[in-house]
Write a protein that holds these residues in place. Structure first.
Motif, PDB file in Angstrom:
ATOM      1  N   TRP A 259      -8.930 -14.431  -9.925  1.00  0.00           N
ATOM      2  CA  TRP A 259      -7.984 -13.356 -10.205  1.00  0.00           C
ATOM      3  C   TRP A 259      -7.318 -13.530 -11.558  1.00  0.00           C
ATOM      4  O   TRP A 259      -7.058 -12.550 -12.258  1.00  0.00           O
TER       5      TRP A 259
ATOM      6  N   GLU B  63      -3.772 -10.494  -6.331  1.00  0.00           N
ATOM      7  CA  GLU B  63      -3.481 -11.478  -5.293  1.00  0.00           C
ATOM      8  C   GLU B  63      -2.975 -10.817  -4.021  1.00  0.00           C
ATOM      9  O   GLU B  63      -3.406 -11.146  -2.915  1.00  0.00           O
TER      10      GLU B  63
ATOM     11  N   GLY C  19      -5.951  -8.948  -2.432  1.00  0.00           N
ATOM     12  CA  GLY C  19      -6.972  -9.897  -1.978  1.00  0.00           C
ATOM     13  C   GLY C  19      -6.535 -10.703  -0.775  1.00  0.00           C
ATOM     14  O   GLY C  19      -7.273 -10.860   0.197  1.00  0.00           O
ATOM     15  N   CYS C  20      -5.319 -11.221  -0.809  1.00  0.00           N
ATOM     16  CA  CYS C  20      -4.837 -12.028   0.316  1.00  0.00           C
ATOM     17  C   CYS C  20      -4.626 -11.189   1.574  1.00  0.00           C
ATOM     18  O   CYS C  20      -4.814 -11.672   2.688  1.00  0.00           O
TER      19      CYS C  20
ATOM     20  N   CYS D 256     -10.024 -18.441  -5.431  1.00  0.00           N
ATOM     21  CA  CYS D 256      -9.664 -17.021  -5.542  1.00  0.00           C
ATOM     22  C   CYS D 256      -8.640 -16.813  -6.652  1.00  0.00           C
ATOM     23  O   CYS D 256      -8.758 -15.890  -7.450  1.00  0.00           O
TER      24      CYS D 256
ATOM     25  N   CYS E 170      -8.339 -20.846  -1.370  1.00  0.00           N
ATOM     26  CA  CYS E 170      -7.383 -20.015  -2.117  1.00  0.00           C
ATOM     27  C   CYS E 170      -7.374 -20.342  -3.611  1.00  0.00           C
ATOM     28  O   CYS E 170      -7.213 -19.455  -4.438  1.00  0.00           O
TER      29      CYS E 170
ATOM     30  N   CYS F 256      -8.070 -10.877   3.134  1.00  0.00           N
ATOM     31  CA  CYS F 256      -8.817 -12.115   3.336  1.00  0.00           C
ATOM     32  C   CYS F 256      -8.777 -12.544   4.802  1.00  0.00           C
ATOM     33  O   CYS F 256      -7.741 -12.499   5.451  1.00  0.00           O
TER      34      CYS F 256
END
Length: 113
Positions: A97, A75, A78-79, A93, A90, A82
């Protein structure tokens, strides 16, 4: 033992354990030995202590691999990367994850917690 070797040994310890202190607790090697050795100030037999540490690293299992820990890493990375402005995506995603985290921790076996 040169500075590069000491840094490589420190990296090997931290790859398996959260901190140097966690390594010491798990292996029974005293903190003073590890810290002096990594600082290059160990007064005793450096080769023997280095061999002890490397042997302990070879026997040490990978610790603290839980789905929650893996999910947190996925997370965070990825965030950070992003570019989505619509935050409604979200949820998808996070679901991905969570599934990836469960699959990855399945490779390491059940956690001992």
């Amino acid at each position: 033992m040169g500075p590069d070797e000491r840094e490589a040994l420190r990296a090997a310890i931290l790859a398996r354990h959260r901190t140097l202190y966690a390594f010491c607790k798990a292996t029974g090697i005293t903190k003073s030995v590890v810290l002096q050795l990594l600082a290059g100030r160990y007064p005793g037999n450096v080769e023997r202590q280095t061999a002890r540490i490397r042997a302990a690293l070879a026997d040490a299992p990978v610790l603290d691999v839980t789905p929650g820990a893996v999910f947190a890493v996925l997370e965070r990375i990825g965030c950070a990367r992003c570019r989505a402005t619509d935050k409604r995506r979200c949820r998808s995603c996070r679901t991905l994850w969570e599934k990836q985290a469960e699959a990855l921790t399945g490779l390491f076996g059940p956690a001992d917690s």
